[in-house]
Design an enzyme around this catalytic site. Structure first.
Site, short mmCIF file in Angstrom:
data_model
loop_
_atom_site.label_atom_id
_atom_site.label_comp_id
_atom_site.label_asym_id
_atom_site.label_seq_id
_atom_site.Cartn_x
_atom_site.Cartn_y
_atom_site.Cartn_z
N GLU A 339 28.48 -10.44 16.65
CA GLU A 339 27.08 -10.93 16.24
C GLU A 339 27.09 -12.09 15.24
OE1 GLU A 339 23.62 -11.15 13.51
OE2 GLU A 339 25.72 -10.75 13.03
N GLU A 340 28.19 -12.17 14.52
CA GLU A 340 28.15 -13.26 13.49
C GLU A 340 28.21 -14.84 14.03
OE1 GLU A 340 27.37 -12.50 10.50
OE2 GLU A 340 27.77 -10.64 10.23
N ASP A 367 20.56 -4.11 10.77
CA ASP A 367 21.51 -5.13 10.16
C ASP A 367 20.99 -5.52 8.98
OD1 ASP A 367 23.76 -6.81 10.24
OD2 ASP A 367 22.82 -8.07 11.86
ZN LIG Z 1 25.13 -8.64 10.20
#
Ligand SMILES: [Zn+2]
Ligand SMILES: *[C@@H]1O[C@H](CO)[C@@H](O)[C@H](O)[C@H]1NC(C)=O
Ligand SMILES: *[C@@H]1O[C@H](CO)[C@@H](O)[C@H](O)[C@H]1NC(C)=O
Ligand SMILES: *[C@@H]1O[C@H](CO)[C@@H](O)[C@H](O)[C@H]1NC(C)=O
Ligand SMILES: *[C@@H]1O[C@H](CO)[C@@H](O)[C@H](O)[C@H]1NC(C)=O
Length: 474
Positions: A339-340, A367
């Site tokens: 995701e990052e 998140d």
């Molecule tokens: Zn995150």
């Protein structure tokens, strides 16, 4: 309040309008579908089940389980940045743990993810005095030549100031001392500060960490080079060092730094999104998706971002399994990879599964921290929102009934843009960016009681939506 003739006549008018609509027999939700009144009644019948889930998560046998699981996981694996061996280990760990927990259809779905490594890095002030700074290179940054870059500093407060002083930037290290307004706004300096500085001839750029609070901690994150602009090394510095250099510059003091970075981008790595399910009893092909991302930054433990989201998505399935419940539709927990670097694993998941988009009932992501839950942020049609409001009423026993605007989450955005209802967990996150992407993101930030509540919210919403007679209307 006493009677008021103006209000009374207004009310008569509104009542007449409603009557006319009813007499015309135009059902609110189309004739072949249930009307909201019926759906509300259907949902209210889940009060007992909701209470059982809450009881198990908050007071019962499962109390603190999501916290304990997350602690064991992050203490064992530590952080796990995209492309790293640690992320591989994290995926193996979760795959085994989900299987051992007795969840169904536990499997890995292959994806290709960025592999950036920071290497050795340092920033030393040489003038006006010797001072070693705490820095973290930004994800995707190039390194410096061996021996580093030694250059004078230009401090600016904004992109506007950089444009105004463009002629001063050539050959310099641009230091952005932008104030923190909000993450959404201020993160622009992290995302494109390097390319903006390179455009006016800078040789490197340093950004003030994107955080409202600091104890001399750098906060990293991904950045993106604009095509057609030279790629210059870039890192974040602490709020304290950014402010100090701004003060020095405003006094007319000449600042010289040496920046050394061993960062490099390696070929994309093989990785996986990790999936576990409770298969639906009547419509196994229809899905309520719960998620968090398994990768983190390469500092701290990645407990808050996003170990918490992973832990409650797993826990929600465990709670439902432990109660012997099986909803009509499939509950699917997805632990995203990468995701990052910009939702890389989730983007591939969307490509792989969008062919079945009509079977996606609701997509959920946590998140933004798993602190005390305040409500659910939701994106969907008015009809779907009205139904979700009824579902949230089931959380009255823990006072988390609020349904807000704007579901968010890098990993579920694509589904929401394509029309699938989406929800994100809103918690008491005022300290989230204190720890975000820094060495401070450890288990110490997490609280077992708060995680119990988050798990209960996640499980009740997912279960009830997955078990309703009809999917949420688009
Ligand atoms: Zn995150
Ligand atoms: C759960 O955590 C709370 C807060 O730390 C603690 O008071 C409680 O005893 C724990 N419960 C269990 C079952 O460990
Ligand atoms: C700063 O440190 C360098 C070595 O890194 C040293 O040569 C120099 O004398 C120091 N300057 C001052 C002012 O202390
Ligand atoms: C789409 O759904 C069908 C029916 O459930 C299933 O067989 C198929 O594997 C799904 N395809 C994807 C890409 O998920
Ligand atoms: C319930 O939540 C609301 C809004 O978050 C808050 O103002 C109120 O104090 C809470 N009540 C209880 C009993 O916790």
């Amino acid at each position: 309040m006493t009677g008021n003739s103006k209000y009374s006549s207004g009310m008569v008018y509104v009542t007449l309008l409603i009557l006319i609509i009813l007499i015309q027999g135009k059902p609110l939700y189309g004739s072949e579908h249930k009307q909201l009144g019926e759906i509300s009644k259907e949902i209210s019948h889940y009060a007992d089940i909701a209470l059982k889930i809450i009881d198990l998560a908050v007071f019962g046998k499962a109390q603190n389980r999501s916290y304990e699981r997350l602690a064991t996981f992050t203490d064992t694996i530590g952080n796990r940045v995209s492309g790293s061996k640690d992320l591989d280990l994290a995926i193996k760990y979760m795959y085994n743990a989900l299987k051992q927990d007795g969840l169904e259809n536990v499997h890995l779905e292959p994806v290709k993810i960025p592999h950036w490594v920071r290497g050795e890095e340092s920033a030393v002030m040489l003038l006006p005095r010797n001072h070693t700074m705490s820095i973290l290179g930004l994800g995707s940054s190039v390194g410096t030549p061996k021996g580093g870059i030694e250059a004078e500093v230009l401090v600016v407060e904004s992109f506007e100031e950089l444009k105004r002083r463009a002629t001063e930037a050539k050959g310099k290290i641009v230091v952005y001392n932008q104030p923190f307004v909000s993450y959404g706004e201020t993160v622009a300096y992290r995302a494109s500060g390097a390319s903006e500085a390179a455009r006016v001839g800078a040789v490197a750029s340093l950004i003030r960490s994107v955080t409202p609070f600091s104890i001399n901690s750098p906060h990293t994150g991904w950045q993106w080079y604009d095509p057609g602009v030279p790629q210059i090394p870039t890192a974040c510095i602490t709020v304290e060092d950014a402010e100090m250099m701004a003060r020095m510059a405003s006094r007319g003091t000449r600042i010289v730094l040496r920046l050394t970075m061993g960062a490099q981008t390696l070929p994309d790595a093989d990785s996986f999104n990790t999936v576990a399910e409770i298969t639906g009893s009547e419509h196994p092909e229809q899905v309520v998706l719960l998620s968090g991302h398994l990768d983190s930054w390469d500092v701290g433990q990645g407990a808050m971002d996003d170990g918490g989201g992973v832990a409650i998505s797993w826990e929600a399935l465990s709670l439902i399994k432990d109660l012997g419940l099986r909803p009509k539709r499939t509950l699917r927990a997805v632990l995203w990879s990468a995701e990052e670097p910009g939702g890389v694993g989730a983007a591939q998941y969307f490509q792989q599964h969008k062919g079945n988009i009509s079977n996606f009932d609701l997509v959920m992501e946590s998140d933004l921290g798993t602190f005390a839950p305040l409500g659910l942020q939701f994106t969907g049609s008015d009809k779907a929102r009205a139904i979700m409001k009824e579902v949230m009423k089931l959380l009255a026993p823990i006072n988390v009934t609020s349904l807000e605007e704007h579901g968010e989450g890098t990993d579920i955005n694509m589904w929401m843009k394509a029309g699938v209802p989406g929800a994100s967990l809103h918690t008491a996150d005022s300290k989230y960016f204190w720890f975000h992407h820094s060495e401070g993101d450890t288990m110490t930030v997490q609280d077992p009681t708060e995680m119990n509540l988050c798990s209960a919210v996640w499980a009740v919403v997912a279960y009830v939506v997955a078990d309703l007679d009809e999917m949420l209307p688009r």
